[in-house]
Design an enzyme around this catalytic site. Structure first.
Site, PDB file in Angstrom:
ATOM      1  N   CYS A 155       0.843  -1.320   0.030  1.00  2.00           N
ATOM      2  CA  CYS A 155       0.208   0.049  -0.029  1.00  2.00           C
ATOM      3  C   CYS A 155       0.953   1.354   0.026  1.00  2.00           C
ATOM      4  CB  CYS A 155      -0.839  -0.100   1.215  1.00  2.00           C
ATOM      5  SG  CYS A 155      -1.425   1.475   1.652  1.00  2.00           S
ATOM      6  N   CYS A 215       0.214   3.897   2.649  1.00  2.00           N
ATOM      7  CA  CYS A 215       0.708   3.490   4.037  1.00  2.00           C
ATOM      8  C   CYS A 215       2.129   3.593   3.998  1.00  2.00           C
ATOM      9  CB  CYS A 215       0.545   2.004   4.128  1.00  2.00           C
ATOM     10  SG  CYS A 215      -1.377   1.506   3.956  1.00  2.00           S
TER      11      CYS A 215
END
Lengths: 111, 525
Positions: free
Chosen positions: A28, A31
């Site tokens: 991700c 993230c």
């Protein structure tokens, strides 16, 4: 701080102070790039708000328990209860606003 | 000091195989096989290299693991199997030797397309290069390393797949793309050839990796030209926006963190690289592949210790308008006594990196693989320069070798801004991979003059004088650009825009290991 299945209950649910949890994963990109901001806030709010991250791939039981279906998911736990939950990356300003509201016990909009 | 990758764990290691079917992308939705987890709900792996250990949690660090050995570039997986696609090229061959000397098991494929395209231009490598057969023989004799080679076109998925199955790569370096902007602007056939080879070659490779070696890291070469020169003057981030970048609209605010930044490619070749970027980004997302996408600045120079070890080990150096890049062209022009040609004002700012430094970056990246599913971009430059300033450096160094040359501005055959702001972020390599530049342009350019002024090479350069000047216009025209102005070499750049490079380190720290020309001479003598 990175938490795992092993210390999730101790560090998050049984924490004396509110805890902001970021559920993240290596695939991700939002993230990954949030790491430095979270680290900065962690130091700044030490003692008032705990800021932790948990990798959903490495800790699937926790991800399953909280039904994490999109990343990054942010949750705030206070006295073991979820008081905030939101999916999507946040700017530093947004995170500060959320944290300040929790600390001032102002109402939070859930998504 | 601890090595940059000491704390990475099995989670990053290509030898770690996950137990059971774990579909991570769907998060909580499809953790079907929780019985495959440990008692406490942790994911388990098995080590391909140490199957006797059975299943365990992926928490052993590189520092602790006996399979990872400390080198000067950080911990490196012992006998790491690295597959180089395009091993016969300028970078592929250089990297192959460097990795092999470090103890990696290196295999490579190539279809010799570069040699053919340079011949199509009526040119050849300025530095004489041996045939692959001779190269491999010399690598064994001189450096004591064995490199495995297969003549394969990366578009031939069947043969490439068969070789990947046999070799089981733990890292794949993808240099098998046509790397020329002008070549892609010649005509429709050339543009189609570039995009076909680059885009479809990479797309096919991604499917092969999914099926054969999903744990291997794909090191894919992109270029700073993917970003172009945004006229807003905003910084060129490392592929993705940082978390503190925000979008403001109608009084509301969003984090842009982790989103791909806009691209503004500057030729159909650069467009092919942008398309690759998206394909790889998606493959990491869909299949949990891992990739470093390396946005290279312009690489120049001729030296690494390995290629300099024997004339048969030398890597190619091109000077023709299709494959010769600015610095390489300037040096050859100086040796021919021709004025150094800059396009338009020559105030274009670009990122550059010497061959030796670029190869070090690659080794550091290979040594420190991404996490599963991680797509990460690094901007690989060691300095930003105005083209006209580089021409000046070449003219200065040329004087030490007895060549006095002028600099001339010619019409710009490309569609690009001649004068523009340029601000680049290159923080990942120095901060996450421990990279510090070692070579300044002055040092590398001096090495180039030393090599290229050898009589047999000088003879070759003379034969190539007619292919140096550009004739390929972005407009489709085919003619040599007119000279606008001839300058003395010490004529200064107008310098409207100053290059800005963000490394996350103070310049004295970032450049602390650089060898200036004076120091380099001491080492050399």
């Amino acid at each position: 701080m990175r938490v795992t299945t092993r210390n999730f209950d101790k560090e998050v649910l049984n924490s004396e102070i509110p805890v902001l949890v970021e559920f993240w994963a290596s695939w991700c990109p939002p993230c990954k790039v949030m790491e430095p901001i979270l680290h900065r806030l962690e130091i700044e709010y030490e003692g008032r708000m705990k800021i932790v991250t948990i990798n959903v791939d490495q800790n699937p039981r926790i991800a399953l328990r909280y039904q994490i279906k999109g990343l990054p998911t942010f949750m705030i736990f206070k006295n073991g209860k979820i008081i905030y939950r939101s999916v999507a990356a946040k700017s530093e300003t947004q995170l500060r606003r959320i944290i300040e509201k929790v600390l001032n016990e102002e109402p939070l909009e859930e998504e | 000091m601890k090595a940059h990758n000491a704390d990475k764990t099995c989670w990053n290691c290509p030898a770690a195989m996950l137990k059971g079917h774990v579909d991570f992308r769907a998060c909580g939705q499809s953790m079907r096989r929780l019985q495959e987890l440990s008692e406490e709900g942790e994911i388990l792996i098995r080590c391909r290299r140490r199957p006797e250990l059975g299943y365990f949690e992926p928490t052993i660090t590189f520092e602790e693991c006996p399979e990872w050995e400390l080198t000067k570039y950080g911990y490196l997986l012992r006998d790491m199997r690295v597959l180089i696609l395009g091993i016969d090229g300028y970078l592929g061959w250089t990297l192959a030797l460097k990795l092999a000397v470090l103890g990696c098991k290196v295999a490579g494929v190539d279809n010799f397309l570069r040699r053919k395209m340079v011949a199509e231009k009526g040119s050849m490598s300025v530095v004489p290069i041996a045939s692959m057969k001779e190269r491999l023989k010399a690598a064994k004799e001189v450096l004591g390393v064995e490199i495995e080679f297969r003549k394969i076109d990366v578009l031939d998925k069947q043969r490439l797949g068969a070789f990947m199955k046999e070799f089981q790569p733990e890292a794949i370096v993808h240099y098998a793309e046509i790397p020329s902007a002008p070549y892609s602007m010649v005509d429709a056939d050339h543009a189609i050839k570039v995009q076909h080879n680059n885009v479809l070659g990479t797309l096919g490779l991604l499917f092969l990796m999914r099926d054969i070696c999903p744990e291997a890291c794909l090191l894919k070469l992109g270029t700073m030209g993917e970003y172009g020169t945004p006229l807003t003057g905003r910084p060129l981030f490392e592929g993705l926006f940082p978390a503190d970048a925000v979008l403001k609209w109608r009084g509301r605010e969003w984090s842009l963190g982790g989103e791909l930044t806009p691209r503004d490619p500057v030729s159909f070749y650069h467009v092919s690289k942008v398309q690759d970027t998206f394909n790889i980004y998606e493959a990491c997302k869909y299949w949990w592949l891992r990739s470093y996408d390396i946005m290279q600045g312009v690489i120049y120079g001729v030296h690494t210790d390995e290629v300099a070890a024997d004339p048969r080990l030398r890597t190619r150096l091109d000077v023709d308008e299709w494959f010769g890049t600015a610095v390489n062209r300037f040096v050859c022009q100086a040796i021919l006594g021709m004025p150094l040609t800059v396009y338009g004002e020559g105030e274009q700012i670009r990122g550059f990196i010497a061959l030796e430094d670029a190869m070090e970056c690659m080794v550091r990246l290979i040594a420190s693989p991404p996490e599963p599913g991680q797509y990460m971009v690094v901007n690989q430059v060691s300095g930003l320069y105005r083209i006209i300033d580089l021409a000046k450096i070449v003219a200065d160094v040329a004087r030490d070798f007895g060549y006095y040359v002028k600099i001339q501005k010619i019409e710009n055959p490309r569609v690009e801004a001649d004068v523009h702001p340029y601000e680049v972020v290159s923080e990942n390599l120095p901060n996450l991979f421990g990279f510090r530049p070692k070579v300044t342009p002055e040092v590398e350019i001096a090495r180039m003059f030393e090599l290229l002024t050898q009589p047999h090479i000088k003879e070759r350069i003379k034969k190539l004088a007619h292919v140096i000047m550009p004739v390929t216009w972005w407009s489709g025209e085919k003619r040599v650009p007119e000279v606008i102005e001839v300058l003395e070499p010490d004529a200064v750049s107008k310098g409207v825009y100053k290059p800005v490079l963000h490394t996350g380190l103070k310049p004295e720290v970032y450049y602390s290991m650089v060898r200036t020309r004076k120091k380099w001479r001491k080492v050399a003598t």
